[in-house]
Scaffold this motif. Sequence first.
Motif, mmCIF file in Angstrom:
data_model
loop_
_atom_site.group_PDB
_atom_site.id
_atom_site.type_symbol
_atom_site.label_atom_id
_atom_site.label_comp_id
_atom_site.label_asym_id
_atom_site.label_seq_id
_atom_site.Cartn_x
_atom_site.Cartn_y
_atom_site.Cartn_z
ATOM 1 N N ASN A 177 0.815 -1.211 0.000
ATOM 2 C CA ASN A 177 0.000 0.000 0.000
ATOM 3 C C ASN A 177 0.849 1.262 0.000
ATOM 4 N N ASP A 209 -4.419 6.969 8.030
ATOM 5 C CA ASP A 209 -4.768 5.932 7.044
ATOM 6 C C ASP A 209 -4.092 4.605 7.384
ATOM 7 N N LEU A 210 -2.835 4.677 7.809
ATOM 8 C CA LEU A 210 -2.110 3.468 8.194
ATOM 9 C C LEU A 210 -2.775 2.807 9.405
ATOM 10 N N CYS A 219 -6.805 -2.119 1.735
ATOM 11 C CA CYS A 219 -6.117 -0.835 1.674
ATOM 12 C C CYS A 219 -6.895 0.154 2.536
ATOM 13 N N VAL A 228 5.130 7.391 2.908
ATOM 14 C CA VAL A 228 3.673 7.269 2.777
ATOM 15 C C VAL A 228 3.300 7.329 1.297
ATOM 16 N N PRO A 229 2.196 6.681 0.923
ATOM 17 C CA PRO A 229 1.757 6.739 -0.467
ATOM 18 C C PRO A 229 1.073 8.065 -0.781
ATOM 19 N N THR A 233 -2.217 12.884 -0.190
ATOM 20 C CA THR A 233 -1.163 12.168 0.522
ATOM 21 C C THR A 233 -1.809 11.425 1.680
ATOM 22 N N PHE A 234 -1.467 10.171 1.800
ATOM 23 C CA PHE A 234 -2.000 9.336 2.867
ATOM 24 C C PHE A 234 -0.997 9.330 4.009
ATOM 25 N N GLY A 235 -1.478 9.196 5.246
ATOM 26 C CA GLY A 235 -0.577 9.313 6.382
ATOM 27 C C GLY A 235 -0.856 8.346 7.501
ATOM 28 N N VAL A 236 -0.500 8.761 8.709
ATOM 29 C CA VAL A 236 -0.585 7.931 9.900
ATOM 30 C C VAL A 236 -2.015 7.465 10.162
ATOM 31 N N PHE A 274 3.321 2.198 2.237
ATOM 32 C CA PHE A 274 3.855 2.658 3.515
ATOM 33 C C PHE A 274 5.179 1.951 3.779
ATOM 34 N N LEU A 321 7.449 5.570 10.793
ATOM 35 C CA LEU A 321 6.901 5.694 9.444
ATOM 36 C C LEU A 321 7.909 6.457 8.592
#
Length: 143
Positions: A9, A42-43, A72, A30-31, A37-40, A11, A27
């Motif tokens: 995904n 999302d993870l 995801c 990130v994707p 932008t995806f981050g913490v 990360f 981290l």
Amino acid sequence: MHMDTIRKNGFALEEDLYAPLGQRFKLRAVPFSKNITFGVVDLKEMISILAYSQGECSMIGSYRMDTADSVCPPRVRSMLASRACRSSVTIGVSLFRIEMQKIIKHLADLKSPWNCPHGRPTMRHLVDLTTVDGRSDSEDEGL
């Protein structure tokens, strides 16, 4: 246990076995897609889905070949669903028979082909009205 899915995904996590609990992973990447932008957050959502659903959740199951690796973050699914719907065939668009057959074939590969990811129906039920009220075409001609 799910590091492969997390990596797929986009990360990148760095593990420090000697760090205190709750701080063992950093981290590192990130994707992103276009301007998202995806981050913490999302993870963490994805980790919760993986940990508590054991692969059986609404994030999985659209396609027959979905597996736990198909998980995801929900924001990614939402973004992909939105992009897919924008480029889809919409009501009122004329299609050639070959295009219709291709769509039917693709729908047949879905576990749940009845609606798009946003909930809009992907098909309509058609009924021959002569079977509903019991009249035949020859009776209609006399009207």
